[in-house]
Design a protein around this motif. Structure first.
Motif, PDB file in Angstrom:
ATOM      1  N   VAL A  14       0.924  -1.192  -0.166  1.00 16.61           N
ATOM      2  CA  VAL A  14       0.012  -0.093   0.086  1.00 16.61           C
ATOM      3  C   VAL A  14       0.996   1.210   0.035  1.00 16.61           C
ATOM      4  CG1 VAL A  14      -1.765   1.224   1.110  1.00 16.61           C
ATOM      5  CG2 VAL A  14      -1.679  -1.140   1.308  1.00 16.61           C
ATOM      6  N   LEU A  15       0.833   2.050  -1.038  1.00 17.03           N
ATOM      7  CA  LEU A  15       1.562   3.383  -1.156  1.00 17.03           C
ATOM      8  C   LEU A  15       0.640   4.489  -0.539  1.00 17.03           C
ATOM      9  CD1 LEU A  15       2.999   2.829  -4.906  1.00 17.03           C
ATOM     10  CD2 LEU A  15       4.057   2.380  -2.686  1.00 17.03           C
ATOM     11  N   GLY A  16       1.403   5.623  -0.182  1.00 14.11           N
ATOM     12  CA  GLY A  16       0.541   6.469   0.802  1.00 14.11           C
ATOM     13  C   GLY A  16       0.023   5.970   1.827  1.00 14.11           C
ATOM     14  N   ALA A  17       0.490   5.003   2.575  1.00 13.14           N
ATOM     15  CA  ALA A  17      -0.196   4.293   3.813  1.00 13.14           C
ATOM     16  C   ALA A  17      -0.256   5.194   4.973  1.00 13.14           C
ATOM     17  CB  ALA A  17       0.695   3.204   4.111  1.00 13.14           C
ATOM     18  N   ALA A  26      -4.885  -0.564   4.092  1.00  9.01           N
ATOM     19  CA  ALA A  26      -3.760  -1.543   4.878  1.00  9.01           C
ATOM     20  C   ALA A  26      -4.728  -2.317   5.952  1.00  9.01           C
ATOM     21  CB  ALA A  26      -2.679  -0.778   5.491  1.00  9.01           C
ATOM     22  N   ASP A  27      -5.520  -1.574   6.628  1.00  9.27           N
ATOM     23  CA  ASP A  27      -6.525  -2.452   7.827  1.00  9.27           C
ATOM     24  C   ASP A  27      -7.462  -3.465   6.911  1.00  9.27           C
ATOM     25  OD1 ASP A  27      -5.075  -0.859   9.598  1.00  9.27           O
ATOM     26  OD2 ASP A  27      -7.157   0.537  10.128  1.00  9.27           O
ATOM     27  N   GLU A  28      -7.821  -3.039   5.798  1.00  5.92           N
ATOM     28  CA  GLU A  28      -8.836  -3.835   5.058  1.00  5.92           C
ATOM     29  C   GLU A  28      -8.500  -4.993   4.882  1.00  5.92           C
ATOM     30  OE1 GLU A  28     -12.022  -3.450   5.156  1.00  5.92           O
ATOM     31  OE2 GLU A  28     -12.587  -5.258   3.717  1.00  5.92           O
ATOM     32  N   LEU A  29      -7.130  -4.971   4.111  1.00  7.97           N
ATOM     33  CA  LEU A  29      -6.381  -6.131   3.597  1.00  7.97           C
ATOM     34  C   LEU A  29      -6.222  -6.966   4.913  1.00  7.97           C
ATOM     35  CD1 LEU A  29      -3.947  -4.066   1.203  1.00  7.97           C
ATOM     36  CD2 LEU A  29      -5.800  -5.880   0.454  1.00  7.97           C
ATOM     37  N   ARG A  30      -5.625  -6.462   5.910  1.00  8.20           N
ATOM     38  CA  ARG A  30      -5.332  -7.246   7.130  1.00  8.20           C
ATOM     39  C   ARG A  30      -6.415  -7.967   7.333  1.00  8.20           C
ATOM     40  NH1 ARG A  30      -1.302  -2.755   8.829  1.00  8.20           N
ATOM     41  NH2 ARG A  30       0.502  -3.197   7.418  1.00  8.20           N
ATOM     42  N   ARG A  31      -7.558  -7.311   7.545  1.00  8.46           N
ATOM     43  CA  ARG A  31      -8.806  -8.067   7.930  1.00  8.46           C
ATOM     44  C   ARG A  31      -9.196  -9.436   7.337  1.00  8.46           C
ATOM     45  NH1 ARG A  31     -10.635  -3.096   9.757  1.00  8.46           N
ATOM     46  NH2 ARG A  31     -11.349  -2.369   7.848  1.00  8.46           N
ATOM     47  N   ARG A  32      -8.806  -9.318   6.039  1.00 13.49           N
ATOM     48  CA  ARG A  32      -9.141 -10.234   5.251  1.00 13.49           C
ATOM     49  C   ARG A  32      -8.178 -11.243   4.984  1.00 13.49           C
ATOM     50  NH1 ARG A  32     -12.724  -8.133   0.045  1.00 13.49           N
ATOM     51  NH2 ARG A  32     -13.375  -6.188   1.154  1.00 13.49           N
ATOM     52  N   TYR A 191     -17.088   7.548   2.355  1.00 15.52           N
ATOM     53  CA  TYR A 191     -16.220   7.072   3.760  1.00 15.52           C
ATOM     54  C   TYR A 191     -14.875   6.394   3.395  1.00 15.52           C
ATOM     55  CZ  TYR A 191     -15.861   5.576   8.686  1.00 15.52           C
ATOM     56  OH  TYR A 191     -15.382   5.533   9.947  1.00 15.52           O
ATOM     57  N   ALA A 192     -14.057   6.703   3.781  1.00 15.16           N
ATOM     58  CA  ALA A 192     -12.771   6.095   3.369  1.00 15.16           C
ATOM     59  C   ALA A 192     -12.612   4.540   3.733  1.00 15.16           C
ATOM     60  CB  ALA A 192     -11.319   6.630   4.102  1.00 15.16           C
ATOM     61  N   PRO A 193     -12.943   4.010   4.871  1.00 14.39           N
ATOM     62  CA  PRO A 193     -13.289   2.564   5.043  1.00 14.39           C
ATOM     63  C   PRO A 193     -13.919   1.862   3.927  1.00 14.39           C
ATOM     64  CG  PRO A 193     -13.446   3.725   7.277  1.00 14.39           C
ATOM     65  CD  PRO A 193     -13.342   4.821   6.153  1.00 14.39           C
ATOM     66  N   TYR A 194     -15.319   2.555   3.763  1.00 13.18           N
ATOM     67  CA  TYR A 194     -15.966   2.103   2.673  1.00 13.18           C
ATOM     68  C   TYR A 194     -15.308   1.888   1.244  1.00 13.18           C
ATOM     69  CZ  TYR A 194     -20.099   2.776   5.649  1.00 13.18           C
ATOM     70  OH  TYR A 194     -20.886   2.759   6.980  1.00 13.18           O
ATOM     71  N   LEU A 195     -14.573   2.983   1.257  1.00  9.31           N
ATOM     72  CA  LEU A 195     -13.815   3.009  -0.299  1.00  9.31           C
ATOM     73  C   LEU A 195     -12.646   1.872  -0.284  1.00  9.31           C
ATOM     74  CD1 LEU A 195     -13.020   4.101  -2.895  1.00  9.31           C
ATOM     75  CD2 LEU A 195     -11.766   6.297  -1.507  1.00  9.31           C
ATOM     76  N   ALA A 196     -12.028   1.874   0.991  1.00 13.39           N
ATOM     77  CA  ALA A 196     -11.085   0.575   1.044  1.00 13.39           C
ATOM     78  C   ALA A 196     -11.546  -0.617   0.810  1.00 13.39           C
ATOM     79  CB  ALA A 196     -10.350   0.725   2.316  1.00 13.39           C
ATOM     80  N   ARG A 197     -12.688  -1.047   1.478  1.00  8.14           N
ATOM     81  CA  ARG A 197     -13.457  -2.236   1.096  1.00  8.14           C
ATOM     82  C   ARG A 197     -13.795  -2.373  -0.332  1.00  8.14           C
ATOM     83  NH1 ARG A 197     -17.865  -2.604   5.542  1.00  8.14           N
ATOM     84  NH2 ARG A 197     -19.535  -1.777   4.037  1.00  8.14           N
ATOM     85  N   ALA A 198     -14.188  -1.367  -1.145  1.00 11.57           N
ATOM     86  CA  ALA A 198     -14.489  -1.459  -2.350  1.00 11.57           C
ATOM     87  C   ALA A 198     -13.297  -1.629  -3.308  1.00 11.57           C
ATOM     88  CB  ALA A 198     -15.227   0.151  -2.796  1.00 11.57           C
TER      89      ALA A 198
END
Ligand SMILES: NC(=O)c1ccc[n+]([C@@H]2O[C@H](COP(=O)([O-])OP(=O)(O)OC[C@H]3O[C@@H](n4cnc5c(N)ncnc54)[C@H](OP(=O)(O)O)[C@@H]3O)[C@@H](O)[C@H]2O)c1
Length: 292
Positions: A14-17, A26-32, A191-198
């Motif tokens: 993840v760039l720009g982390a 980064a959080d979303e990836l780790r959750r999965r 919402y950034a967490p929703y965008l991350a999930r998307a």
């Protein structure tokens, strides 16, 4: 390392982390169960193509999520060349340099459109950015898509870890300052967490090319500000003002609603409502209605 269908076992950079979206990705990836190397600007400068390709190879990444960008829209007007390098040329170079086994997932913006539309913008609609920021973001899009990468255009992003419209309004409220907010610009808060999930859902679905993603429904900044005041359980007044009364170096698009039909068909699900994201935002910061 091989990945199963859910992506578990895979690895990603993840760039720009350190940005508001990068942290959430980064959080979303780790959750999965996806091993994420979260690289801030000091660890990986997006303009250093060779270093990032080497980093991704060493880590065994199957994907690079580019959340790095110069996002200061007014600042980009005074430094268009620097904006073009970070937002335009660097992602284009990276897309071309990454091996086929490692896909670039790149984030772009509603600012690639001129804002004169009257219905939600579709992916194939003509682009005509009116700002240096928009031009720089547009510059990368085709190159990323041509290299087999994914470009996700989004709008009005707010995350609990970032500086954004929501944090600015909350800060003004905290200082007891009056609120005057433009009512003639229409878009979709996201919402950034929703965008991350998307982003991770799209990568899991093997999506490529350009895809629009934002939350619903469309709103004006004024309407969004009223919702922020409400989410905080406050009663402050928000005065509507016209864009012309609040001149800024970069002219914002008047209308920048994105059509999310392609996203919904690729992922087989609906986009989220930003109001739910707003509640989660303040809950995460311990400032929701329940806490006040
Ligand atoms: N924010 C929005 O409303 C919005 C709307 C549409 C699209 N987008 C897009 O969404 C993506 C994520 O934006 P965001 O809201 O998370 O922005 P952000 O919070 O400003 O995060 C961007 C990150 O990129 C980093 N960065 C800047 N130059 C870099 C470089 N040369 N190398 C590596 N990292 C660099 C920044 O680090 P420093 O802080 O050290 O500069 C910052 O941590 C961007 O592509 C943006 O264009 C955002």
């Amino acid at each position: 390392m091989t990945a199963d269908a859910s992506g578990a076992g895979a690895r990603a950079v993840v760039l720009g982390a350190a940005g508001q979206l990068g942290r959430e990705v980064a959080d979303e990836l780790r959750r999965r169960g996806i091993d994420a190397l979260a690289a801030d600007r000091r660890r990986a400068d997006v303009t250093d193509t060779e270093a990032i390709v080497a980093l991704a190879a060493r880590f065994g990444a199957a994907a690079v999520y580019n959340c790095a960008a110069r996002t200061d829209v007014d600042g980009c007007e005074s430094e268009p060349e620097a904006a073009m390098e970070v937002n335009g040329r660097a992602p284009a170079r990276l897309a071309a340099a990454l091996p086929r086994t490692c896909r670039l997932i790149h984030v772009s913006t509603d600012y690639v459109f001129d804002g004169r539309g009257r219905r939600p913008y579709r992916e194939g609609d003509p682009t005509a950015p009116g700002t240096a920021y928009g031009r720089s973001k547009l510059d990368a899009e085709q190159a990323v898509a041509d290299a087999g990468g994914l470009v996700v255009r989004t709008s009005w992003v707010f995350g609990p870890e970032g500086r954004n419209f929501v944090s600015a309004i909350a800060a003004r409220l905290g200082r007891g300052e009056p609120l005057r907010v433009v009512s003639d610009q229409i878009g979709c808060p996201t919402y950034a967490p929703y965008l991350a999930r998307a982003l991770v859902d799209l990568q899991a679905a093997g999506a490529a090319g350009i895809v629009h993603y934002c939350n619903v429904p469309a709103a004006s900044w004024h309407g969004f500000a009223i919702a922020i005041v409400g989410a905080l359980g406050l009663n402050a007044e928000v005065a509507p003002v016209a864009t012309a009364d609040l001149p800024r170096p970069a002219v914002r698009p008047a209308y920048s609603v994105l059509d999310v039909a392609r996203f919904e068909s690729l992922t087989n699900r609906r986009v989220e409502e930003w109001a739910a994201g707003l509640d989660d935002y303040f809950e995460r910061l311990g400032q929701g209605k329940a806490e006040t």
